[in-house]
Design an enzyme around this catalytic site. Structure first.
Site, PDB file in Angstrom:
ATOM      1  N   TYR A 162      48.917  46.489  33.030  1.00  0.00           N
ATOM      2  CA  TYR A 162      49.925  47.221  33.567  1.00  0.00           C
ATOM      3  C   TYR A 162      48.882  48.820  33.976  1.00  0.00           C
ATOM      4  CZ  TYR A 162      53.510  50.642  34.182  1.00  0.00           C
ATOM      5  OH  TYR A 162      54.515  51.648  34.681  1.00  0.00           O
ATOM      6  N   ASP A 163      48.154  49.295  32.997  1.00  0.00           N
ATOM      7  CA  ASP A 163      47.496  50.651  33.236  1.00  0.00           C
ATOM      8  C   ASP A 163      46.257  50.209  34.196  1.00  0.00           C
ATOM      9  OD1 ASP A 163      45.625  49.894  31.089  1.00  0.00           O
ATOM     10  OD2 ASP A 163      47.097  51.161  29.693  1.00  0.00           O
TER      11      ASP A 163
ATOM     12  N   GLY B 162      46.117  47.557  36.303  1.00  0.00           N
ATOM     13  CA  GLY B 162      46.751  47.433  37.393  1.00  0.00           C
ATOM     14  C   GLY B 162      47.060  48.479  38.233  1.00  0.00           C
TER      15      GLY B 162
ATOM     16  N   GLN C 245      54.803  60.412  16.826  1.00  0.00           N
ATOM     17  CA  GLN C 245      54.218  60.362  18.274  1.00  0.00           C
ATOM     18  C   GLN C 245      55.164  60.905  19.269  1.00  0.00           C
ATOM     19  OE1 GLN C 245      55.723  57.652  16.255  1.00  0.00           O
ATOM     20  NE2 GLN C 245      56.156  56.035  17.965  1.00  0.00           N
TER      21      GLN C 245
ATOM     22  N   ASP D 167      49.654  52.150  20.709  1.00  0.00           N
ATOM     23  CA  ASP D 167      50.532  52.898  21.144  1.00  0.00           C
ATOM     24  C   ASP D 167      49.876  54.456  21.457  1.00  0.00           C
ATOM     25  OD1 ASP D 167      53.197  53.707  21.923  1.00  0.00           O
ATOM     26  OD2 ASP D 167      53.532  54.560  19.661  1.00  0.00           O
TER      27      ASP D 167
HETATM   28  P1  NAD Z   1      62.279  48.520  37.087  1.00  0.00           P
HETATM   29  O1  NAD Z   1      61.808  47.334  36.267  1.00  0.00           O
HETATM   30  O2  NAD Z   1      63.686  48.861  36.677  1.00  0.00           O
HETATM   31  O3  NAD Z   1      62.153  48.240  38.379  1.00  0.00           O
HETATM   32  C1  NAD Z   1      61.108  47.441  38.997  1.00  0.00           C
HETATM   33  C2  NAD Z   1      61.615  46.508  40.315  1.00  0.00           C
HETATM   34  O4  NAD Z   1      60.820  45.949  40.761  1.00  0.00           O
HETATM   35  C3  NAD Z   1      62.715  45.671  39.609  1.00  0.00           C
HETATM   36  O5  NAD Z   1      63.766  45.720  40.582  1.00  0.00           O
HETATM   37  C4  NAD Z   1      61.733  44.460  39.871  1.00  0.00           C
HETATM   38  O6  NAD Z   1      62.707  43.114  40.082  1.00  0.00           O
HETATM   39  C5  NAD Z   1      61.169  44.724  41.185  1.00  0.00           C
HETATM   40  N1  NAD Z   1      59.781  43.774  41.062  1.00  0.00           N
HETATM   41  C6  NAD Z   1      58.868  43.711  40.084  1.00  0.00           C
HETATM   42  N2  NAD Z   1      57.913  42.621  40.418  1.00  0.00           N
HETATM   43  C7  NAD Z   1      58.117  42.412  41.900  1.00  0.00           C
HETATM   44  C8  NAD Z   1      57.521  41.822  42.711  1.00  0.00           C
HETATM   45  N3  NAD Z   1      56.370  41.084  42.388  1.00  0.00           N
HETATM   46  N4  NAD Z   1      57.975  41.877  44.015  1.00  0.00           N
HETATM   47  C9  NAD Z   1      59.108  42.362  44.301  1.00  0.00           C
HETATM   48  N5  NAD Z   1      59.911  43.086  43.429  1.00  0.00           N
HETATM   49  C10 NAD Z   1      59.419  43.044  42.057  1.00  0.00           C
HETATM   50  O7  NAD Z   1      61.297  49.627  36.497  1.00  0.00           O
HETATM   51  P2  NAD Z   1      61.560  51.092  37.083  1.00  0.00           P
HETATM   52  O8  NAD Z   1      61.690  52.006  35.740  1.00  0.00           O
HETATM   53  O9  NAD Z   1      62.607  51.508  38.199  1.00  0.00           O
HETATM   54  O10 NAD Z   1      60.097  51.415  37.693  1.00  0.00           O
HETATM   55  C11 NAD Z   1      59.953  51.279  39.097  1.00  0.00           C
HETATM   56  C12 NAD Z   1      58.551  52.086  39.237  1.00  0.00           C
HETATM   57  O11 NAD Z   1      57.989  53.272  38.702  1.00  0.00           O
HETATM   58  C13 NAD Z   1      57.483  51.028  38.630  1.00  0.00           C
HETATM   59  O12 NAD Z   1      56.502  50.762  39.538  1.00  0.00           O
HETATM   60  C14 NAD Z   1      57.029  51.709  37.322  1.00  0.00           C
HETATM   61  O13 NAD Z   1      55.628  51.103  37.160  1.00  0.00           O
HETATM   62  C15 NAD Z   1      56.870  53.056  37.799  1.00  0.00           C
HETATM   63  N6  NAD Z   1      57.080  53.796  36.534  1.00  0.00           N
HETATM   64  C16 NAD Z   1      58.412  53.979  36.024  1.00  0.00           C
HETATM   65  C17 NAD Z   1      58.362  54.547  34.701  1.00  0.00           C
HETATM   66  C18 NAD Z   1      59.504  54.716  33.874  1.00  0.00           C
HETATM   67  O14 NAD Z   1      59.618  55.396  32.965  1.00  0.00           O
HETATM   68  N7  NAD Z   1      60.638  54.229  34.313  1.00  0.00           N
HETATM   69  C19 NAD Z   1      57.154  55.399  34.391  1.00  0.00           C
HETATM   70  C20 NAD Z   1      56.136  55.226  34.983  1.00  0.00           C
HETATM   71  C21 NAD Z   1      56.000  54.521  36.098  1.00  0.00           C
HETATM   72  N1  UDP Z   2      59.595  53.344  20.074  1.00  0.00           N
HETATM   73  C1  UDP Z   2      60.239  53.548  18.877  1.00  0.00           C
HETATM   74  N2  UDP Z   2      61.497  52.565  18.748  1.00  0.00           N
HETATM   75  C2  UDP Z   2      61.662  51.839  19.648  1.00  0.00           C
HETATM   76  C3  UDP Z   2      61.109  51.783  20.852  1.00  0.00           C
HETATM   77  C4  UDP Z   2      59.888  52.542  21.087  1.00  0.00           C
HETATM   78  O1  UDP Z   2      60.070  54.199  18.166  1.00  0.00           O
HETATM   79  O2  UDP Z   2      62.861  51.026  19.577  1.00  0.00           O
HETATM   80  C5  UDP Z   2      58.141  54.482  20.216  1.00  0.00           C
HETATM   81  C6  UDP Z   2      56.981  53.580  20.804  1.00  0.00           C
HETATM   82  O3  UDP Z   2      56.173  53.229  19.859  1.00  0.00           O
HETATM   83  C7  UDP Z   2      56.452  54.563  21.530  1.00  0.00           C
HETATM   84  C8  UDP Z   2      57.506  55.621  22.162  1.00  0.00           C
HETATM   85  O4  UDP Z   2      58.731  55.191  21.424  1.00  0.00           O
HETATM   86  O5  UDP Z   2      55.606  55.657  20.867  1.00  0.00           O
HETATM   87  C9  UDP Z   2      57.794  55.245  23.798  1.00  0.00           C
HETATM   88  O6  UDP Z   2      57.819  53.908  23.722  1.00  0.00           O
HETATM   89  P1  UDP Z   2      58.255  53.452  25.175  1.00  0.00           P
HETATM   90  O7  UDP Z   2      58.378  51.995  24.996  1.00  0.00           O
HETATM   91  O8  UDP Z   2      59.603  53.788  25.695  1.00  0.00           O
HETATM   92  O9  UDP Z   2      57.344  54.071  26.232  1.00  0.00           O
HETATM   93  P2  UDP Z   2      55.596  54.190  26.454  1.00  0.00           P
HETATM   94  O10 UDP Z   2      54.968  53.737  25.094  1.00  0.00           O
HETATM   95  O11 UDP Z   2      55.133  53.313  27.627  1.00  0.00           O
HETATM   96  O12 UDP Z   2      55.688  55.403  26.649  1.00  0.00           O
END
Ligand code: NAD
Ligand code: UDP
Ligand code: UDP
Length: 431
Positions: free
Chosen positions: A258-259, A261, A322, A384
């Site tokens: 992910y990161d 990527g 955290q 984490d």
């Molecule tokens: P989500 O999983 O709800 O939405 C992602 C969408 O992309 C889904 O509808 C999924 O079906 C679609 N998708 C995945 N792979 C695909 C592919 N190969 N082709 C076509 N569609 C595909 O996630 P979200 O929370 O809505 O995140 C949206 C974007 O924001 C993502 O790029 C994510 O990395 C970024 N983002 C979100 C957060 C967050 O906290 N929600 C934080 C940081 C970054």
């Molecule tokens: N976390 C938690 N309980 C849960 C799920 C997550 O305490 O049931 C913690 C996790 O260890 C992390 C924080 O919540 O420190 C945020 O996790 P999340 O997966 O929501 O987001 P990200 O780690 O990607 O910021």
């Protein structure tokens, strides 16, 4: 101010840059990849409301038709089941590129697919942007900062925050740091450890044992130009164990699909901008919550809310100290739209600077849903991140944006949606 839709979007060969009469549109044609997902579907709502025509491209890996089906009868809305890893031909003015699984449970499910989505998927959407002259916005992530030593995180973190890394080294080793400069770069040597840190965030063992340095900033060229000018005091004695920061100093773990990527996606975006003149925008999104989040995606807000509603204990990982900063989805959508319409490429942090420990979050969930909800501690995952909080000065200054919805105001707004999806209670409104 909206710019003219690109003529290529009309397939015109000889209109001389003018859009043929009758084809002129009021709104824009906008693709939202991942538009059936959590963030994407809220963005689509706003774009449709503004009068634009929206094409959602989604493979439904984590997205759901239910998130966008209220637009099905709108002629300005189209939904295409398509995987962005495959090329796609469309004629549009703007591309919001969100397609990518966002929660650890989902992106670790098939890590290779996650990388392909980020790399090949982003490449395809940039190729599309280049072909039709569309503006392209990438949704990157705060995860590009790894387990940050600088707090809060600024967009230039890896280019400027060496001092904080050195401070950490000094703190851990009680050694005295020596600072060296070389052209426009900085190096720091910690006496007795022979560790040097360059201003591009690379870390070496020192001297001839120096490891190949990593370029950690996907946006700026911060490579060391004259490596021979670097001097390392003391011959290598110890190899410093970076412990918590290993994820950003070379070791690749299970979150890397992910990161790394997203880092590659940012790099591709900047290269299409510099090399092909594509208009691009980059957002680095911090933890976001709200209605339509996947219920069982393992993220902390969705877990706690679902657990409290189901009368299950709230699972706090590790000691719960955290921190994270939680942004309500409407604030994010506003930020994404301002970024797209503004003049600045970014990257911009989009997040809410209010910082909470997981224990404090559990408390807010208790106050909001069930004061009797129990807390249960569970072991945490190894990699984490300890702290996360955005510095949003840049977005405030250049986009005039800042979040408006606090955690205590936002959390109740997702409860009825979760209740309805968990218990099938149709009496309450979902958004
Ligand atoms: P989500 O999983 O709800 O939405 C992602 C969408 O992309 C889904 O509808 C999924 O079906 C679609 N998708 C995945 N792979 C695909 C592919 N190969 N082709 C076509 N569609 C595909 O996630 P979200 O929370 O809505 O995140 C949206 C974007 O924001 C993502 O790029 C994510 O990395 C970024 N983002 C979100 C957060 C967050 O906290 N929600 C934080 C940081 C970054
Ligand atoms: N976390 C938690 N309980 C849960 C799920 C997550 O305490 O049931 C913690 C996790 O260890 C992390 C924080 O919540 O420190 C945020 O996790 P999340 O997966 O929501 O987001 P990200 O780690 O990607 O910021
Ligand atoms: N691409 C696409 N839709 C388009 C234009 C390009 O999906 O409208 C894809 C194309 O298949 C290629 C990628 O985007 O895989 C990069 O395209 P670009 O034109 O930049 O590079 P090239 O095709 O020359 O490799």
């Amino acid at each position: 101010k909206f710019y003219e839709p690109h003529v290529a979007a009309f397939g015109s060969m000889n209109s001389g840059g003018k859009i043929p009469l009758g084809l002129k549109r009021k709104g824009l044609r906008i693709v939202v990849t991942g538009g059936a997902g959590f963030v994407g579907s809220h963005l689509v709502d706003r774009l449709i409301e503004r009068g634009d025509s929206v094409i959602v491209v989604d493979n439904f890996f984590t997205g759901r038709k239910e998130n966008v089906m209220h637009h099905f009868k709108n002629p300005r809305f189209e939904l295409i089941r398509h995987d962005v890893v495959e090329p796609l031909l469309l004629e549009v003015d703007q591309i919001y590129h969100l397609a990518c699984p966002a929660s650890p449970v989902h992106y670790k499910h098939n890590p290779v697919k996650t990388i392909k989505t980020n790399v090949v998927g982003t490449l395809n959407m940039l190729g599309l942007a280049k072909r039709v002259g569309a503006r392209f916005l990438l949704t990157s992530t705060s995860e590009v900062y790894g387990d940050p030593l600088q707090h809060p995180q600024v967009e230039t973190y890896w280019a400027t925050s060496i001092q904080s890394l050195v401070n950490k080294l000094v703190q851990v080793s009680s050694a005295k740091a020596v600072r060296l400069t070389c052209a426009r770069h900085e190096a720091c040597v910690v006496k007795g450890l022979s560790v040097f840190v360059s201003s591009h965030g690379g870390v070496g063992g020192g001297g001839r044992l120096g490891m190949s340095l990593l370029t950690l900033d996907p946006i700026q060229d911060t490579r060391v130009k004259e490596p021979r000018n670097w001097r390392v005091i003391n011959r290598p004695v110890h190899i410093f164990n970076f412990g918590q920061s290993k994820r950003v100093t070379g070791a690749r773990g299970v979150r890397s699909c992910y990161d790394e990527g997203k880092r590659t996606a940012e790099t591709l975006t900047m290269d299409y901008h510099r090399g092909a003149g594509v208009e691009v925008r980059i957002a680095r999104i911090f933890n976001t919550y709200g209605p339509r989040m996947c219920i069982d995606d393992g993220r902390v807000v969705s877990n706690f809310v679902a657990q409290a509603l189901r009368k299950e204990p709230l699972t706090v990982y590790g000691d719960g100290k955290q921190t994270r900063s939680f942004q309500y989805v409407s604030d994010l959508v506003e930020g994404l739209m301002r970024l797209m319409e503004g003049e600045h490429v970014g990257p911009f942090n989009l997040g809410n600077p209010g910082e909470f420990t997981m224990l404090e979050l559990a408390q807010v969930v208790q106050e909001t849903i069930d004061p009797n909800a129990r807390i249960e501690f569970r072991p945490n995952t190894e990699d984490d991140p300890h702290k996360r909080k955005p510095d949003i000065t840049k977005a405030k200054d250049l986009l005039g944006w800042e979040p408006k919805v606090s955690l205590r105001k936002g959390l109740p707004l997702m409860v009825s949606d979760f209740r309805q999806r968990i218990f099938g209670d149709h009496k309450e409104d979902s958004t």
